[in-house]
Write a protein that holds these residues in place. Structure first.
Motif, PDB file in Angstrom:
ATOM      1  N   PHE A  31       0.864  -1.194   0.000  1.00 50.17           N
ATOM      2  CA  PHE A  31       0.000   0.000   0.000  1.00 50.17           C
ATOM      3  C   PHE A  31       0.902   1.246   0.000  1.00 50.17           C
ATOM      4  O   PHE A  31       1.631   1.496   0.950  1.00 50.17           O
ATOM      5  N   CYS A  32       0.844   2.002  -1.113  1.00 43.52           N
ATOM      6  CA  CYS A  32       1.776   3.122  -1.291  1.00 43.52           C
ATOM      7  C   CYS A  32       1.174   4.447  -0.826  1.00 43.52           C
ATOM      8  O   CYS A  32      -0.001   4.740  -1.090  1.00 43.52           O
TER       9      CYS A  32
ATOM     10  N   GLU B 150       6.564   6.346  -0.464  1.00 47.63           N
ATOM     11  CA  GLU B 150       7.212   6.734  -1.707  1.00 47.63           C
ATOM     12  C   GLU B 150       6.964   8.217  -1.959  1.00 47.63           C
ATOM     13  O   GLU B 150       5.915   8.583  -2.521  1.00 47.63           O
ATOM     14  N   PRO B 151       7.889   9.073  -1.547  1.00 46.25           N
ATOM     15  CA  PRO B 151       7.713  10.498  -1.863  1.00 46.25           C
ATOM     16  C   PRO B 151       7.650  10.668  -3.380  1.00 46.25           C
ATOM     17  O   PRO B 151       8.525  10.176  -4.100  1.00 46.25           O
TER      18      PRO B 151
ATOM     19  N   GLY C 111      10.357   3.667  -1.071  1.00 43.76           N
ATOM     20  CA  GLY C 111      10.547   3.630  -2.513  1.00 43.76           C
ATOM     21  C   GLY C 111      10.788   5.031  -3.037  1.00 43.76           C
ATOM     22  O   GLY C 111      10.206   6.005  -2.540  1.00 43.76           O
ATOM     23  N   GLY C 112      11.641   5.125  -4.045  1.00 42.80           N
ATOM     24  CA  GLY C 112      11.942   6.430  -4.647  1.00 42.80           C
ATOM     25  C   GLY C 112      13.410   6.498  -4.979  1.00 42.80           C
ATOM     26  O   GLY C 112      14.225   6.825  -4.124  1.00 42.80           O
TER      27      GLY C 112
ATOM     28  N   GLY D 109      12.366  -2.350   4.184  1.00 42.45           N
ATOM     29  CA  GLY D 109      12.502  -2.921   2.849  1.00 42.45           C
ATOM     30  C   GLY D 109      12.396  -1.832   1.806  1.00 42.45           C
ATOM     31  O   GLY D 109      12.342  -0.644   2.133  1.00 42.45           O
ATOM     32  N   ALA D 110      12.362  -2.247   0.554  1.00 45.65           N
ATOM     33  CA  ALA D 110      12.362  -1.271  -0.531  1.00 45.65           C
ATOM     34  C   ALA D 110      11.380  -1.677  -1.622  1.00 45.65           C
ATOM     35  O   ALA D 110      11.216  -2.868  -1.912  1.00 45.65           O
TER      36      ALA D 110
END
Ligand code: PEP
Length: 252
Positions: A126-127, A168-169, A212-213, A231-232
């Motif tokens: 879920f982002c 995730e910006p 993430g990013g 994690g990534a």
């Protein structure tokens, strides 16, 4: 409590069938047996089954990049959670910034999909994440809080364990600009607190929050060393086997 690192590759609308299979096979060869991290790749829908076959017998799971909230019926172009399960998916990514800001999906729509994905037995990535203008206006924590709160509405404790939140910006996705470890950690700590408020401290400690990013082999270690980064979620760098393998190894 130790949490397993979860690293996922979001291939977006890239690769053709042969390219997806080649990439999947290269990953299986290099990291398909890694047992101290959980791994997944998320190809386009049309390659899910082929990639699932190419990763079979390895520890690399397969996920989809989106799904719809209905079971079946007249929803041209959409795909259901049951279909994703049928194709061998374990995970589905929901609320990705490109779904939110290119396609126009809302927090409420993301929540509806998330509830259905969990009901269908999929684990959810879920982002959430703020736009550059929102960060510059000092609204990052408000935006992320709103996205997390609405996104998780109606999710009980038992199901919450099957959610990985990906911070995730938006300004860092595909731009080559990465959040600094401190910037990322600040938001991850906020998300952990929101989870603790909703589900209790113990459960919040076991839920994974990935960053993430523009993650690359060169910046993965210092990001993954932050206390609340579990994690990534990797986009661009997951399209090159050597880069994705480098990121996974940084997390081992
Ligand atoms: C993504 O699309 O989720 C992503 C993190 O992309 P990138 O790694 O290319 O920034």
């Amino acid at each position: 409590m130790s949490r397993k690192l979860f690293i996922a590759g979001n291939w977006k609308m890239n690769l053709n069938c042969a390219g997806a299979v080649d990439l999947a096979k290269a990953l299986v060869k290099e990291i398909g047996g890694a047992d101290s991290v959980d791994l997944a790749v998320c190809p386009p829908f049309i390659y899910l089954q082929t990639v699932k076959a190419a990763t079979s017998g390895s520890r690399i799971a397969v996920g989809a990049q989106d799904m719809f909230y209905e079971n079946d019926g007249a929803f041209t172009g959409e795909i259901s959670g049951a279909m994703l399960k049928d194709a061998g998916c374990r995970y589905v990514i929901l609320g990705h910034s490109e779904r939110r800001h290119v396609i126009g999906e809302t927090d409420e729509l993301t929540n509806r999909k998330l509830l259905k994905a969990l009901a269908d037995g999929l684990d959810v990535i879920f982002c959430v994440g703020e736009l550059l203008a929102e960060r510059q206006a000092g609204k990052t924590l408000d935006v992320v809080s709103r996205q997390v709160k609405i996104g998780l509405e109606g999710v009980d404790k038992a199901k919450a364990q099957r959610i990985t939140i990906a911070y995730e910006p938006v300004w860092a996705i595909g731009t080559g600009v990465t959040a600094t470890p401190d910037q990322a950690q600040e938001v991850h700590a906020l998300i952990r607190k929101l989870l603790a408020d909703k589900y209790g401290k113990d459960l919040s400690q076991t839920m994974r929050i990935q960053y993430g990013g523009s993650v690359k082999p060169s910046n993965a270690k210092e990001l993954l060393n932050q206390p609340d980064i579990d994690g990534a979620l990797v986009g661009g760098a997951s399209l090159k086997a050597a880069d994705f393998v480098g990121i996974v190894r940084a997390g081992l």
